[in-house]
Each structure stands twice: as structure tokens, then as C-alpha cells.
Write a protein that holds these residues in place. Structure first.
Motif, short mmCIF file in Angstrom:
data_model
loop_
_atom_site.label_atom_id
_atom_site.label_comp_id
_atom_site.label_asym_id
_atom_site.label_seq_id
_atom_site.Cartn_x
_atom_site.Cartn_y
_atom_site.Cartn_z
N ALA A 37 0.83 -1.21 0.00
CA ALA A 37 0.00 0.00 0.00
C ALA A 37 0.86 1.26 0.00
O ALA A 37 0.54 2.25 -0.66
CB ALA A 37 -0.93 0.00 1.21
N LYS A 38 1.96 1.21 0.72
CA LYS A 38 2.89 2.34 0.74
C LYS A 38 3.46 2.57 -0.65
O LYS A 38 3.53 3.72 -1.12
CB LYS A 38 4.01 2.03 1.74
CG LYS A 38 5.10 3.08 1.83
CD LYS A 38 6.16 2.61 2.81
CE LYS A 38 7.39 3.50 2.77
NZ LYS A 38 8.45 3.02 3.67
N SER A 41 0.69 3.88 -2.97
CA SER A 41 0.36 5.29 -2.73
C SER A 41 1.41 6.21 -3.37
O SER A 41 1.08 7.29 -3.85
CB SER A 41 0.28 5.56 -1.23
OG SER A 41 1.53 5.37 -0.59
N VAL A 147 -5.76 1.28 -1.25
CA VAL A 147 -4.85 1.97 -0.34
C VAL A 147 -5.61 2.50 0.87
O VAL A 147 -5.16 2.37 2.02
CB VAL A 147 -4.13 3.12 -1.07
CG1 VAL A 147 -3.39 4.02 -0.06
CG2 VAL A 147 -3.15 2.58 -2.10
N ALA A 151 -5.06 1.38 4.71
CA ALA A 151 -4.75 2.36 5.75
C ALA A 151 -5.71 2.21 6.93
O ALA A 151 -5.30 2.29 8.10
CB ALA A 151 -4.84 3.77 5.17
N PHE A 417 0.40 6.51 3.75
CA PHE A 417 -0.41 6.14 2.59
C PHE A 417 -0.97 7.39 1.91
O PHE A 417 -2.09 7.40 1.41
CB PHE A 417 -1.56 5.23 3.03
CG PHE A 417 -1.11 4.08 3.89
CD1 PHE A 417 -0.50 2.97 3.31
CD2 PHE A 417 -1.28 4.09 5.26
CE1 PHE A 417 -0.08 1.90 4.09
CE2 PHE A 417 -0.86 3.03 6.05
CZ PHE A 417 -0.26 1.93 5.46
#
Length: 457
Positions: A37-38, A41, A147, A151, A417
Motif C-alpha cells: 500500500a505504501k 500510494s 490503499v 490504511a 499512505f
């Protein structure tokens, strides 16, 4: 996967057997969902930073007084630096995608590092990699939802951990009433966590997640080539659309819908440390790594192999002297105390003074002595200085704010994120001329002294 199998098929000399993964959930991201996800993003942030609207805003900001005076007023040089910085960001993010891709079962995805190499070598057909198309926008929206859900899962897991700790402590204290309450809270929180796991990247496969990101990487590289191609003939050619969408108010530069047009001839700007009579920066690619190649004089000084943009600031710049963050904090402190309703005590003055390096302390002292000796009792100076400070801070404070934001954005080790476009280095004090910046700060501090003397004290 769209165009990716076609791209990867160019790497034909490798074994086409799929990686092994026999366990039922081996191909699910699980705890790696947060790292994915990081990375996702950061790709979404790059996507937004290359939008039509953001490019127009960026072009206008080049003309801002702070950037033009402290850094450079040459569009070619600033766009060249922007291109190099966006490519470096894409390289770093793609490296994270490639690490995840090694867990994929799909052969083309598993070898995405080679796909990206082919992409940068210019032997890939960009025909299907259309930025801003309906299909691309749908995938971007899907990634944004993933994302966001991931988060939420990250926060929900932290809350669950805290509740479970409290529940264990309550059991030790044998508080029956509280124990039942915590049991209900734990039950609800676990249900919430399971919901976010189902809707986030946690239960998505490596193939699904990397497939989305790999495609966006290709689209982003194609977009960078389209936007910044006029500066770098060595970049693969990818023509932009001939006419802009009718529903967008775009500031066009030339008929083929290009936002950037390099100026002819030598750079003759004399503003800021980025100015030079050398030709604009060029970028050359070797495998997956972006390498700075300068024609003529290098206006940035020596660059680091690890983080070229950050270490490209020379000794005459604020960033190269290691003072960017300190000067940004000084400027923002002054901005705060320009508010007439906020009083400035002796402790603040002392702490602000201690933040200054010795040469700037001497400069401020000298200016104050001269000013006070010449017009010691002229209280009208306070009003004049307030107007002058509002003008200076109007272009200096935004550079300081951008510096703080830019420093925070570069802390990649933190889990975050955020998908907003990031700040470019030339929008900050990093490349600012040290002498000009210190002169501006000295003027601001002298003005603040007058205001403090006649208005607040």
C-alpha cells in the motif's frame, strides 16, 4: 495485464517455468499489504503529479518570486531538474514493485525488473500506455480504494492491539464488569479488522497487486517521456494527444499539446545557484538506474550515487550547507510572530537567535546597529517594516513551508499512505542561493526587531 505480457515477452532467453507456490494462501499479501500500500500510494502520488492541472500549476510556480530569485528563473533548468527528480522517484518506487514481483506466479510479472529495463531502453511499444484514459482512471480509482482500506486496516489493527492489552490487564485485576466490556470491544474490533482485511490488499494476491502497479509504472514512464521529452531527446518518443480534452482549461505551449518547450540557445539567467551558462541537464539510462550526465559545467556540483537529487546541491546552496531545515524553521517562527495578537517573549528571542549560524548572527547584529544608530527614535519605522516584511515573507515563507513538507515526504521508512503530489526540490530552500537566503532572513529579523520594539514591547 493488458500490455505487460507483450512487454515481458521481449525477454525471451529465460526459463518460462512459473515460480512455485503450493500453499493455499502463499500468494496472498498478508502482512506485506502495508508495504504494498505504501508503494502503491507513491505511484498514485506520481500519477497525480503528472496530471494536466498539476503541470500547469507547476509551470506557474516557476515564475514565483521566491523560486526565481533564490533558485533559478530559467524554465529549462527547472523542468530538467523536475524530470530528473520524478524519474528518480519512479526508479525507487519501481524497485519496491520489483521486490514484490518476485513473489508472483505469473512469469511476466515475476520478471518485472527486466520489463522495466526494456522500458527504459526504449524497446517497448508505448501504444497502449495512455495516461488519463478511462481504463487507466478506473484502475487508479481501484488502487485508491485499496490503499484507503489498507490504511484503515493499519489503524484498526493498532486499536485492536491496544484493546487486547487493556483486556489482559483487566483480567489480572479481576474486574468482572470491565472484563465483559472489553470482551465486547475486542469482538467488535476483530470483526472490523476482518472486514478491512477482506476489502484491502491483505487478501489480494501478489499477481493482482503487482499487476496493477506494474501497469501504472509503465504508464508513468510513458507520461514522463511525453511531458519532458523536449528536454531529453534520448528518452523514448511518445507523442502527446494532438488536442486537449474539451472539458479542461489547459495552458497550451505548442500545437502538439506539449506543456513544456525548451528555449533555444544557451542559458543566460543570473538568478540563484542553479543558473549557469552551461547547457541544460541531460539524463542517460543504464539498465534500471538513472544517471546524471551534464553537458559542460555541472551546475549542481558533485552528486551521490544513492540519492542524486538530494546530494546535487553545491556548497553555495542552503541545502548543500545543511541549513535548509534550520532556515525554514527560522522563517516560519518569524511568520508566526508577525501576527499582532501574538507576543514575543525573551525566551523566544533567545531561542531564535541560537538557531542562527555565526555568520548570520554577525550580519543581523551589524544591520541592527546601523539601523538603530541612524533612526533610533523613529517609531514610524515599525509600520514601514511591517509592510516590508509582509512583502518579503510573501515569497520567502512558501519556500520554507515547502522545505518542511519536502523533508517529511523524503522519510520513506515511515508507513504512510498519502497519495497527494509531492514537492519538488526546486520548490524548496534546498537549492537556494545561501548568500541571498541569509540576506533575506537577516532583513526579516531586523524588521521583526523594530516591530517588537515599537509595537509589542
Amino acid at each position: 495485464m493488458g500490455c505487460l505480457p507483450e512487454i515481458a515477452s521481449r525477454v525471451g532467453h529465460h526459463d518460462h517455468r512459473k515460480p512455485r507456490g503450493d500453499a493455499k494462501n502463499d500468494d496472498q499479501l498478508g502482512i506485506l499489504a502495508f508495504e504494498a500500500a505504501k508503494t502503491m500510494s507513491r505511484l498514485l502520488s506520481l500519477y497525480k503529479s503528472l496530471s494536466d492541472h498539476h503541470l500547469v500549476v507547476l509551470r506557474k510556480e516557476m515564475k514565483s518570486q521566491g523560486v526565481a530569485f533564490l533558485n533559478s528563473d530559467d524554465d529549462n533548468l527547472l523542468f530538467s531538474l523536475a524530470c530528473a527528480e520524478r524519474l528518480e522517484d519512479l526508479d525507487k518506487t519501481t524497485a519496491a514493485v520489483a521486490r514484490l514481483s518476485h513473489r508472483c506466479k505469473d512469469y511476466e510479472l515475476n520478471r518485472f525488473d527486466l520489463v522495466y529495463t526494456d522500458l527504459k531502453l526504449g524497446i517497448v511499444d508505448f501504444g497502449r500506455l495512455e495516461y488519463g484514459s478511462k481504463d487507466t482512471q478506473k484502475k487508479v480509482e481501484k488502487m485508491e480504494k485499496l490503499v484507503s482500506a489498507t490504511a484503515e486496516l493499519y489503524v484498526a489493527l493498532e486499536v485492536q492491539s491496544e484493546i487486547e492489552i487493556c483486556e489482559r490487564k483487566t483480567k489480572q485485576w479481576k474486574g468482572r464488569a470491565n472484563l465483559e466490556m472489553f470482551a465486547q470491544r475486542v469482538k467488535y474490533q476483530r470483526k472490523l479488522v476482518n472486514h478491512y482485511k477482506d476489502t484491502s490488499l491483505w487478501t489480494k494476491t501478489f499477481d493482482n497487486c503487482v499487476g496493477l502497479m506494474a501497469r501504472l509504472v509503465c504508464i508513468l514512464y510513458a507520461r514522463i517521456c511525453s511531458v519532458f521529452g523536449p528536454f531529453f531527446p534520448i528518452l523514448p518518443s511518445f507523442p502527446l494527444r494532438k488536442t486537449p480534452p474539451p472539458d479542461r482549461d489547459i495552458l497550451l505551449v505548442q500545437p502538439d499539446y506539449c506543456f513544456i518547450e525548451p528555449k533555444n540557445g544557451k542559458i543566460t539567467s543570473h538568478s540563484g545557484p542553479l543558473s549557469s551558462k552551461a547547457e541544460p541537464i541531460s539524463v542517460r539510462f543504464y539498465s534500471q538506474k538513472s544517471v546524471f550526465v551534464f553537458r559542460g559545467e555541472n551546475p549542481f556540483g558533485e552528486s551521490s550515487k544513492k540519492d542524486k537529487i538530494l546530494h546535487a546541491a553545491g556548497p553555495t546552496t542552503v541545502g548543500g550547507s545543511g541549513l535548509a531545515l534550520r532556515y525554514a524553521n527560522v522563517i516560519l517562527s518569524v511568520e508566526k510572530y508577525l501576527d499582532p495578537t501574538i507576543s514575543m517573549d525573551e525566551d523566544f528571542r533567545a531561542s531564535l537567535y541560537q538557531m542562527l549560524p555565526e555568520n548570520l548572527k554577525s550580519s543581523v547584529k551589524s544591520k541592527l546597529r546601523k539601523s538603530m544608530r541612524c533612526r533610533d527614535d523613529d517609531s514610524s519605522l515599525a509600520m514601514w517594516w511591517r509592510e516590508a516584511l509582509c512583502h518579503i515573507m510573501g515569497w520567502l515563507a512558501p519556500m520554507a513551508h515547502n522545505t518542511i513538507t519536502w523533508q517529511m515526504e523524503r522519510k520513506f521508512e515511515k508507513i504512510k499512505f498519502d497519495t497527494k503530489p509531492t514537492i519538488l526540490s526546486w520548490q524548496t530552500l534546498h537549492f537556494s542561493d545561501k548568500e541571498k537566503t541569509e540576506a533575506a532572513i537577516a532583513e526579516v529579523l531586523v524588521g521583526l526587531s523594530y516591530i517588537c520594539r515599537y509595537e509589542k514591547c
